[in-house]
Design a protein around this motif. Structure first.
Motif, PDB file in Angstrom:
ATOM      1  N   VAL A 188       0.825  -1.204   0.000  1.00 54.37           N
ATOM      2  CA  VAL A 188       0.000   0.000   0.000  1.00 54.37           C
ATOM      3  C   VAL A 188       0.861   1.256   0.000  1.00 54.37           C
ATOM      4  CG1 VAL A 188      -1.765   1.294   1.266  1.00 54.37           C
ATOM      5  CG2 VAL A 188      -1.875  -1.208   1.175  1.00 54.37           C
ATOM      6  N   ALA A 189       0.549   2.169  -0.911  1.00 55.26           N
ATOM      7  CA  ALA A 189       1.262   3.447  -0.976  1.00 55.26           C
ATOM      8  C   ALA A 189       0.836   4.329   0.192  1.00 55.26           C
ATOM      9  CB  ALA A 189       0.958   4.146  -2.305  1.00 55.26           C
TER      10      ALA A 189
ATOM     11  N   LYS B 161      -7.883  -2.246   8.028  1.00 51.66           N
ATOM     12  CA  LYS B 161      -7.436  -0.863   7.922  1.00 51.66           C
ATOM     13  C   LYS B 161      -5.916  -0.836   7.937  1.00 51.66           C
ATOM     14  CE  LYS B 161      -8.092   3.775   9.842  1.00 51.66           C
ATOM     15  NZ  LYS B 161      -8.749   4.591  10.892  1.00 51.66           N
ATOM     16  N   VAL B 162      -5.364  -0.120   6.972  1.00 53.22           N
ATOM     17  CA  VAL B 162      -3.922  -0.137   6.759  1.00 53.22           C
ATOM     18  C   VAL B 162      -3.281   1.080   7.397  1.00 53.22           C
ATOM     19  CG1 VAL B 162      -2.116  -0.104   5.009  1.00 53.22           C
ATOM     20  CG2 VAL B 162      -4.202  -1.412   4.613  1.00 53.22           C
ATOM     21  N   TYR B 163      -2.176   0.810   8.087  1.00 50.70           N
ATOM     22  CA  TYR B 163      -1.395   1.889   8.682  1.00 50.70           C
ATOM     23  C   TYR B 163      -0.018   1.973   8.030  1.00 50.70           C
ATOM     24  CZ  TYR B 163      -5.046   1.717  12.238  1.00 50.70           C
ATOM     25  OH  TYR B 163      -6.257   1.751  12.890  1.00 50.70           O
TER      26      TYR B 163
ATOM     27  N   GLY C  57      -5.008  -3.084  11.127  1.00 49.57           N
ATOM     28  CA  GLY C  57      -6.011  -3.358  12.141  1.00 49.57           C
ATOM     29  C   GLY C  57      -7.197  -4.046  11.508  1.00 49.57           C
ATOM     30  N   LEU C  58      -7.749  -5.052  12.187  1.00 47.83           N
ATOM     31  CA  LEU C  58      -8.894  -5.804  11.679  1.00 47.83           C
ATOM     32  C   LEU C  58     -10.106  -5.586  12.566  1.00 47.83           C
ATOM     33  CD1 LEU C  58      -6.417  -7.426  10.394  1.00 47.83           C
ATOM     34  CD2 LEU C  58      -7.990  -9.354  10.321  1.00 47.83           C
ATOM     35  N   LYS C  59     -11.242  -5.397  11.920  1.00 48.27           N
ATOM     36  CA  LYS C  59     -12.517  -5.322  12.618  1.00 48.27           C
ATOM     37  C   LYS C  59     -13.495  -6.279  11.961  1.00 48.27           C
ATOM     38  CE  LYS C  59     -12.733  -0.623  14.535  1.00 48.27           C
ATOM     39  NZ  LYS C  59     -13.498   0.670  14.483  1.00 48.27           N
TER      40      LYS C  59
END
Length: 396
Positions: A235-236, A253-255, A279-281
């Motif tokens: 991911v950029a 969700k990507v950090y 993070g996963l939800k």
């Protein structure tokens, strides 16, 4: 410098070098020690060739002397055949992976047979695989559908223009895609695709994958949806827009990261983190669980996440052209092979073959016979191919 050697690939084509590695004796050891002393500038290339051959042959220590001799003859025979067809240079241009694949994938060792369809005895263990008809990759945008027979790479620039390159012949074309509608990439079993999004994010789509994505990210977040299959993402970074992967079970969700998401219907759904943080939800719960590199989270039927430490490289190796296994059950090995080569394996619930495990690397050759030969070697089974069917049997 010797006139006969310049790169490590020259040693992999040399009969005396192959004998030294596969069938060593004092004479050969002395010859190559002298050679290295006289040609120190080639020592790095020699060590490169040795490393490739060892990586390819893998569990060489389990091979008997007769197996090593057979392996040597098969390697030499394949090299000679490639030379006769004037294709060897084309094969070697792929570098390390190809050289390793040459050594690994041609080790027949009597595991591969052309012949009559085996008659299943009452106590015989047998798994049958069927080669399925190939389908096309589809890129659907608005009311238009673009179809491709071979693996492709799609690049979308900042203005929303799409360039498609067919990997088999490197032919390129520019196509029009909708700037308002959500695009859909459908990758059937037996095919793969690479997608470069307009923000610079790179996505590799494995066989049997369906991905929805916009031409440009216009909202406050960058969002895509994986309906099925498997993707690897790099991911950029963008501090102003979070990147989110939606699935039917959870959202990622990507950090800032590199990670793999697998959503095959016949296997557990999971995320493996290679680098960075995600993070996963769950779609049914609000609690977020975060991953560190070399961690895997598996989604449970109860909506809970199960986290464990793993070697992430084993889960993402498919994008680099090989599969890596460590005491992996035969059923899971054949599932992955089936997806990659568009094969359907029928498992007999009474057979003990399902208890077999496989450890090692399988290079994903264009020739399924090479791959099945490797599986047979690593799992101590044998196989027979007849027309569009493959029969895997217990090796007595």
């Amino acid at each position: 410098m010797s006139d006969f050697y310049s790169r490590y690939t020259d040693f992999l084509k040399d009969e005396k070098f192959l004998r030294w590695q596969l069938l060593p004796d004092e004479t050969l050891d002395e010859y190559w020690k002298d050679f290295i002393r006289e040609n120190p500038e080639l020592n790095k290339e020699i060590q490169h060739a040795i490393a490739d051959l060892k990586a390819a042959v893998l569990n060489k220590n389990i091979l008997s002397d007769s197996d090593r001799l057979e392996l040597f003859h098969r390697i030499q025979s394949t090299i000679n055949e490639k030379r006769r067809k004037n294709n060897f240079r084309r094969i070697l241009q792929y570098g390390t992976a190809a050289c390793a694949a040459i050594a690994l994938l041609i080790i027949g060792l009597n595991y591969f047979n052309f012949g009559e369809k085996p008659q299943k005895a009452d106590n015989q263990e047998l798994i049958v695989g069927n080669l399925l008809q190939s389908e096309d990759i589809q890129l659907i945008s608005g009311e238009k559908s673009h179809e491709y027979q071979n693996d492709i790479e799609v690049k979308i620039d900042e203005k929303g223009r799409a360039k498609v390159m067919q990997k088999e012949n490197n032919e390129q074309e520019q196509i029009d895609i909708s700037t308002t509608a959500v695009n859909k990439m459908i990758v059937p079993y037996g095919k793969r695709t690479q997608l470069n999004l307009s923000d610079g994010t790179k996505i590799w789509l494995n066989s049997g994958s369906v991905l929805e994505f916009p031409t440009q990210f216009a909202g406050k977040n960058r969002e895509i949806r994986l309906s099925s299959g498997e993707i690897y993402l790099e991911v950029a970074p963008d501090k102003n827009k979070s990147f989110i992967v939606h699935t039917s079970d959870f959202n990622v969700k990507v950090y800032g990261t590199k990670f793999n998401v697998s959503m095959y219907n016949d296997s557990p759904h999971y995320v493996v983190l290679v680098e960075g943080s995600v993070g996963l939800k769950s779609t049914t719960k609000s609690t977020e669980i975060k991953l560190s590199p070399n961690e895997q989270v598996i989604y449970g039927e109860n909506g809970m996440f199960n986290k464990r430490a793993v070697d992430a490289t084993e889960f993402v190796s498919w994008k680099n052209g090989y599969l890596s296994f460590d005491k992996t059950p035969m059923t899971e090995v054949l599932k992955q092979i089936g997806r990659y080569y568009n094969l359907s394996f029928n498992f007999d619930q009474d057979t003990n073959l399902q208890k077999r495990t496989c450890s090692g690397k399988i290079y994903l050759s264009d020739d399924i016979d090479n791959v099945m030969t490797t599986i047979a070697l690593l799992s101590s089974t044998r196989y027979i191919k007849q027309n569009e069917q493959i029969y895997i049997l217990n090796e007595k």
